[in-house]
Write an enzyme that holds these catalytic residues in place. Structure first.
Site, PDB file in Angstrom:
ATOM      1  N   GLU A 234       0.886  -1.169   0.000  1.00  0.00           N
ATOM      2  CA  GLU A 234       0.000   0.000   0.000  1.00  0.00           C
ATOM      3  C   GLU A 234       0.916   1.208   0.000  1.00  0.00           C
ATOM      4  O   GLU A 234       1.571   1.508   0.999  1.00  0.00           O
ATOM      5  CB  GLU A 234      -0.922  -0.030   1.224  1.00  0.00           C
ATOM      6  CG  GLU A 234      -2.057   0.980   1.121  1.00  0.00           C
ATOM      7  CD  GLU A 234      -1.771   2.285   1.833  1.00  0.00           C
ATOM      8  OE1 GLU A 234      -1.368   3.246   1.131  1.00  0.00           O
ATOM      9  OE2 GLU A 234      -1.943   2.352   3.043  1.00  0.00           O
ATOM     10  N   CYS A 268      -2.244   8.681   3.207  1.00  0.00           N
ATOM     11  CA  CYS A 268      -2.282   8.232   1.816  1.00  0.00           C
ATOM     12  C   CYS A 268      -3.672   8.389   1.221  1.00  0.00           C
ATOM     13  O   CYS A 268      -3.814   8.700   0.037  1.00  0.00           O
ATOM     14  CB  CYS A 268      -1.831   6.775   1.721  1.00  0.00           C
ATOM     15  SG  CYS A 268      -0.110   6.508   2.181  1.00  0.00           S
TER      16      CYS A 268
END
Length: 461
Positions: A234, A268
């Protein structure tokens, strides 16, 4: 980077740690391998008992660990407490659901007979020690969303945390020990990034998961590929936030502020590129900028602080360079954009408009409280702008038109589409991205199965 706690609110070094040597790393790898041999045979009932106890321990320590997180990486302390509570919730969720998520599957009898067999089933078996390379921005949550499903699946964990959150990293190891886990079930490896390659190449480590920067992801993926080991990545995100004329514009602007500055903008999945239909652009921009200006920036340990410092001086420098480059290239800075005087690595909530494709800020992730604002003539142009990014983590769409919703779900290049609300992670929903945002999924049943040996068992007629 030294392994140390440096308070980003004032730059003061509070604690430093020596990296573990080769002998200690070897001892811990041996312990992980030995522990896995027995832990893998424990029942789901026993695993759930331990994980529920870990959630209780975390609840009891919530106030203290929240202050540690804030002191190490600067998030407002109210958000740090919420992060700890979210982790406990996720642990309880996996304790309650893991057995069903990993239940044996039985193919149809017709397919079994067609294969020439009498019966068959599919099992989910643990892989072994899994290396987790985790970032500083959500120093508890990023780890727990790996550890909870991994432990419930019967794996054991090895944590290499970011070097600027060592106290949080050590707390996590102690958390599982206090809950009653065997010592080798979850271990923190207090090492620098230079040690990752050798650890991942060790045959006792069966897989790896990483949340972090794109360069870090490339390095781990390269080594894992060379060793033919499973990975989940990720990485970065530059999530679009589309606003169409039918939306509740006031609400969309209000949520946009939170979506951009959560965790001091260092997330993020924070919305970063705000793409607004021209018919409502001026109204949205006015409210959005006003909301960004109204935020209280200050000491993250104060209860009413909404935006604290960035986690490091380098992080602030990187963010400042993106804004300055955009300004020099013709962008308009509608608020913020100037480094404040005084101690600490603060940067004000900032909105940059008139962004063009040639600007760095259009292509690179702004990891801090900086938003870019785009005007779109219609939905077609909004989708084009949204997809004009190397990243594809999540996305936000504000519209009451179901046709527009369907179009965005079909065409946006992202791992998630959140309609009339901001992106958030929840243990029940898969989390991850496409393009340079990584691959694989965390959370939900998809996440717990990532580090399982999916085994077919077949019996002849």
């Amino acid at each position: 980077m030294p392994i140390a706690t440096v308070n980003p609110a004032n730059g003061e070094t509070l604690k430093t740690y020596e990296a573990m040597g080769e002998e200690e790393i070897e001892r811990r790898l041996q312990l992980a391998e030995a522990t896995f041999r027995t832990y893998r045979t424990t029942s789901f009932e026993e695993r759930a008992r331990l994980l529920n106890r870990a959630a209780e321990v975390l609840d009891e320590a919530q106030q203290d660990i929240a202050r540690v997180m804030t002191t190490e990486m600067g998030k407002p302390v109210k958000q740090a407490r919420a992060e700890a509570a979210k982790c406990a919730k996720a642990m309880r969720w996996y304790a309650a659901h893991a057995e069903a998520l990993l239940a044996d599957e039985e193919p149809s009898q017709a397919d079994v007979e067609d294969s020439g067999g009498s019966r068959a089933r599919v099992l989910y078996r643990p892989l072994g020690p899994v290396l987790a390379v985790m970032p500083w921005n959500f120093p508890l949550w990023q780890v727990i969303r790996f550890a909870a499903p991994a432990l419930m699946a019967g794996n054991v964990g090895l944590l290499k945390h970011a070097s600027n959150v060592p106290q949080t990293a050590l707390f996590l190891e102690d958390l599982f020990h206090q809950a009653g886990y065997t010592q080798g079930c979850f271990q923190t490896l207090l090492v620098g990034s230079g040690a990752i390659d050798d650890i991942l190449r060790d045959e006792r480590v069966k897989a790896a998961t990483l949340t972090g920067s794109e360069p870090a992801g490339r390095a781990v993926a390269s080594t894992a590929g060379d060793m033919v080991k499973k990975t989940v990545l990720e990485l970065g995100g530059s999530d679009p936030y589309l606003v169409m004329p039918s939306a509740d514009i006031d609400r969309a602007a209000q949520v946009a502020v939170t979506a951009r500055v959560q965790n001091n903008g260092q997330s993020c999945i924070a919305a970063k590129r705000f793409i607004v239909h021209t018919d409502v652009y001026d109204r949205f921009a006015e409210r959005f900028v006003a909301g960004m200006k109204a935020l209280k920036v200050g000491d993250p340990l104060e209860e009413d602080t909404e935006v604290g410092p960035l986690s490091s001086e380098q992080g602030r420098n990187d963010l400042e360079e993106l804004v300055d480059d955009a300004r020099r290239s013709g962008a308009s800075v509608l608020c913020g954009g100037e480094r404040p005087d005084g101690p600490g690595w603060y940067y004000p909530p900032t909105v940059v408009a008139d962004v063009t494709r040639e600007m760095r800020i259009h292509r690179e992730e702004t990891f801090g409280p900086v938003a870019t604002l785009y005007r779109a003539a219609d939905l077609d142009e909004a989708v084009l702008i949204a997809n004009d990014s190397p990243f594809g983590l999540s996305s936000n769409v504000w519209t009451r038109d179901e046709t527009e919703v369907d179009r965005c779900v079909r065409d946006l290049e992202a791992g998630g589409v959140f309609v009339n609300g901001m992106t958030a992670s929840h243990p029940a929903f898969p989390f991850g991205g496409v393009k340079r945002s990584g691959y694989g999924r965390e959370l939900s049943g998809h996440g717990i199965r990532e580090f399982c040996n999916i085994t077919t068992v077949w019996h002849g007629a």
